[in-house]
Design an enzyme around this catalytic site. Structure first.
Site, short mmCIF file in Angstrom:
data_model
loop_
_atom_site.label_atom_id
_atom_site.label_comp_id
_atom_site.label_asym_id
_atom_site.label_seq_id
_atom_site.Cartn_x
_atom_site.Cartn_y
_atom_site.Cartn_z
N SER A 222 -7.87 -8.89 -5.07
CA SER A 222 -7.89 -9.76 -5.29
C SER A 222 -9.40 -10.60 -5.15
O SER A 222 -9.80 -9.65 -4.40
CB SER A 222 -7.02 -10.34 -3.64
N SER B 281 -9.30 -4.48 3.19
CA SER B 281 -9.08 -3.96 4.20
C SER B 281 -9.26 -2.52 4.92
O SER B 281 -9.64 -2.24 3.47
CB SER B 281 -7.38 -3.33 5.16
N GLN C 235 -9.57 -1.60 -0.83
CA GLN C 235 -9.43 -2.01 -2.82
C GLN C 235 -9.82 -3.60 -2.66
O GLN C 235 -10.46 -4.26 -1.20
CB GLN C 235 -7.74 -2.51 -2.65
N GLY C 236 -10.46 -3.40 -4.09
CA GLY C 236 -11.37 -4.87 -4.54
C GLY C 236 -10.46 -5.46 -5.93
O GLY C 236 -10.75 -5.86 -6.49
N GLU D 73 3.36 1.86 -4.46
CA GLU D 73 3.58 0.96 -3.32
C GLU D 73 4.64 0.46 -3.15
O GLU D 73 5.09 0.36 -2.25
CB GLU D 73 2.48 -0.58 -3.41
#
Lengths: 286, 380
Positions: free
Chosen positions: B124, B156, B121-122, B242
């Site tokens: 933040s 991550s 995941q990109g 989430e």
């Protein structure tokens, strides 16, 4: 699994809220503070509405519902700070004549105290040698008795927890309302995160207590009831304090209702057995 | 209020239990935490095993109750976690399923379900954390490509991922364009030229995250999910996944840990301390209630058609603090052993410090509760 209120349960809650808010609104509450006594007409009206007979079987003249409905009823009683030994009277329905109808007010020994001893028509448990104390809660006269150390009836524990839940939810609402109405620095104080976060934490406490109380009513597990009471005691007392804080100086006055919630929360926390005992029981089960 | 499961749900549970009892003893040994290729291989092999047994799509099951049962039973049985498949199964996958074209769904979803491809995941950035919409990684159109430059953080599995769900700014913020409006969602292949991954070492000592630097990385326009500049809305679809059932396994794990702490305390004598016993008792009530809150939220999602409500913020606020208190309690049980980094609870205690920060800090969660549930004015 459908762990949500059913349509019937929502309707029951609405109906009881109408009865309680209609018959015991703010004026009645403040009148009761000035002259603490059990309103016999209100008590009978609750009896007529089926409040005390909610869990009696229908063939015994009751409503034939179960503990989940009872906790919803006592949550509503807790919201309006209904005075009187409602839990003891409810549990006496079907056993003490007139309790189910609200014509006999029944109190009970709960730990080291008996509430409403002088006003009650009947008392369960050993109240011999009871000594009046000047109660911290103006809406709950108390007598001290010898604590027999017996475990409390898990149903009483749960219904007290339900009252605490109602109080915790009510003080959260009151804090939010005040934060929206009260203006300082050119706008409502509820726009400040410092105030918002107090309110958010109040909601979290109330909602966690809510699911704990409701689940314990469904499972009828005494240990789950003890845990629910721990969380509900915490939610009621701490929400009342945060509500007081949000109200600022007004929260410290006698005319504000906030202190009535806090004081009753302290009383209920004592009546259902101590936190220490509940925590030890929960730990022993680990 | 009904806490009983239907016959069909119980049958699902029984079938799953039997299957887990059969398959778990045959799993290979877990790789070491620092072995990223090993972790990827282990996690994707588990997803493949689930897929072959018909459980591959369980996270996307329309029934939140079945998802709850799956997470509860796999945790109780000690099955592997979703691990490297997390973003693919719980972020990027659901986004593509909801917002992608039929071709995009066909291209990206089956490899995730088979455990063939891993996503990261990109979102933040160093200057866009809680205020995610202020992100500055830029993308320009150049023919059939977007050319992307900027940097991402807290990513991550970046070292071993095949794809990155990337948020980029395609229209600069201006008086006419607020920050939420100029964002676009792209699927970036991690083997593209111009990507540099630098592991970030956490305070627990391990490299759980990475920084990702993007220097004129070319991403085909066909890899855009949703319309240009509509990425914020597309992302909100993702983020809602989430919540709801997100922490089911963790609550089960916490309740098991409470039992382990009681056993250890009884064995090492700490149980004689009434303060410690009572603290464990109170935490037991807290986690019992958190489990009930999970069931409450899942039941609500079931009623409203699978969209988790704002109840997720209430849950996350209390859960993340309670879990930190749980590891503080573990330290009390361990006594001097709490300073021994080789004790498992010590490392978990350190890792737990992220729970009140990751996936929305407690302060942001309180803002959400105050504004969206309690209806207080926008905070300042």
């Amino acid at each position: 699994m459908d762990f949500q209120l059913s349509e019937d349960q929502r309707a029951l809650r609405r109906g009881l809220r109408d009865v309680l808010e209609g018959r015991f609104g703010r004026d009645a509450l403040r009148a009761a503070v000035d002259e603490p006594r059990i309103d016999r007409k209100l008590w009978r009206a609750l009896g007529d509405a089926g409040f005390f007979a909610l869990c009696l079987p229908e063939d015994a003249g009751g409503v034939g519902l179960s503990l989940p409905e009872a906790v919803l009823a006592f949550e509503e009683a807790g919201r309006v700070l209904l005075p009187g030994p409602a839990v003891a009277t409810f549990l006496a329905a079907g056993e003490v004549a007139g309790a189910a109808e609200g014509t006999t007010v029944v109190t009970a020994v709960g730990g080291p105290f008996v509430p409403w001893l002088e006003e009650a028509d009947a008392v369960r448990g050993d109240a011999a040698g009871a000594v009046a104390v000047r109660s911290v809660d103006p809406l709950t006269p108390l007598h001290r008795v010898q604590d027999d150390g017996e475990a409390q009836d898990p149903r009483a524990v749960l219904l007290l927890a339900a009252e605490q839940l109602g109080s915790a939810a009510r003080t959260c609402e009151a804090a939010v309302q005040y934060a929206q109405d009260r203006e300082q620095f050119g706008g409502p104080v509820g726009r400040f995160q410092a105030v918002q976060h107090l309110c958010a934490d109040m909601l979290v406490r109330a909602e966690l207590a809510r699911v704990a109380v409701y689940a314990a009513a469904v499972t009828e597990d005494p240990l789950e009831a003890a845990g629910a009471k721990l969380l509900a005691d915490d939610a009621a007392a701490r929400n009342a304090r945060d509500c007081l804080q949000v109200h600022g100086g007004m929260g410290f006055t006698w005319e504000s209702d906030v202190h009535l919630h806090l004081k009753r929360a302290w009383v209920r926390a004592r009546l259902g057995g101590t936190a220490a005992r509940a925590e030890e029981e929960l730990a022993a089960a680990l | 209020m009904d806490l009983t499961y239907t016959e069909e749900e119980e049958a699902f549970r029984e079938g799953l239990r039997a299957w887990l009892a059969d398959v778990l003893p045959k799993l290979p040994a877990k790789p070491s935490p620092d072995d990223w290729p090993g972790r990827r291989a282990y996690d994707t092999a588990w997803q493949r095993t689930l897929h072959d047994a018909g459980y591959g799509e369980v996270h996307w099951d329309a029934s939140p109750t079945r998802r709850l049962i799956f997470l509860e039973e796999t945790e109780k049985a000690g099955a592997p976690y979703v691990g490297a498949n997390f973003v693919g199964l719980l972020h990027a996958g659901p986004t593509i399923a909801s917002e992608g074209t039929p071709e995009q769904r066909e291209r990206w979803l089956p490899p995730v379900l088979r455990g063939d491809e891993v996503w990261c995941q990109g979102f933040s950035e160093p200057d866009a954390g809680s205020d995610l919409a202020s992100l500055r990684t830029r993308a320009w159109r150049d023919g059939d490509d977007y050319v992307v430059s900027g940097s991402k953080i807290w990513t991550s599995h970046a070292e071993v991922a095949d794809w990155c769900e990337l948020l980029v700014r395609t229209t600069p913020v201006s008086d006419e364009v607020p920050k939420h409006r100029g964002i676009t969602w792209l699927a970036m292949p991690m083997d593209a030229a111009g990507i540099t991954v630098r592991p970030l070492r956490t305070l627990a000592g391990s490299a759980e995250f990475a920084e990702v630097f993007l220097d004129d990385v070319r991403v085909p326009v066909g890899n855009r999910v949703g319309a240009e500049n509509d990425g914020w809305r597309v992302t909100m679809v993702t983020l809602s996944f989430e919540r709801g059932t997100a922490f089911v396994g963790e609550v089960v794990a916490c309740r098991r840990l409470l039992g382990e702490l009681a056993r250890e305390a009884r064995a090492n004598g700490r149980w004689d301390d009434a303060v410690l016993r009572r603290g464990l008792g109170r935490l037991s009530a807290e986690f019992a209630a958190l489990w009930r809150l999970t069931q409450w939220n899942v039941s609500e999602a079931q009623r409203t058609g699978g969209v988790p409500g704002t109840g997720g913020s209430v849950f996350k606020l209390r859960y993340s603090h309670a879990r930190q208190e749980l590891y503080d309690m573990a330290a009390e049980v361990l006594g001097p052993g709490a300073l021994d980094a080789d004790r498992p609870w010590t490392l978990e205690r350190l890792s737990s410090l992220s729970y009140t920060i990751a996936a929305g800090t407690s302060q942001i969660q309180r803002n959400i509760v105050a504004e969206r549930i309690l209806g207080l004015p926008k905070g300042r």
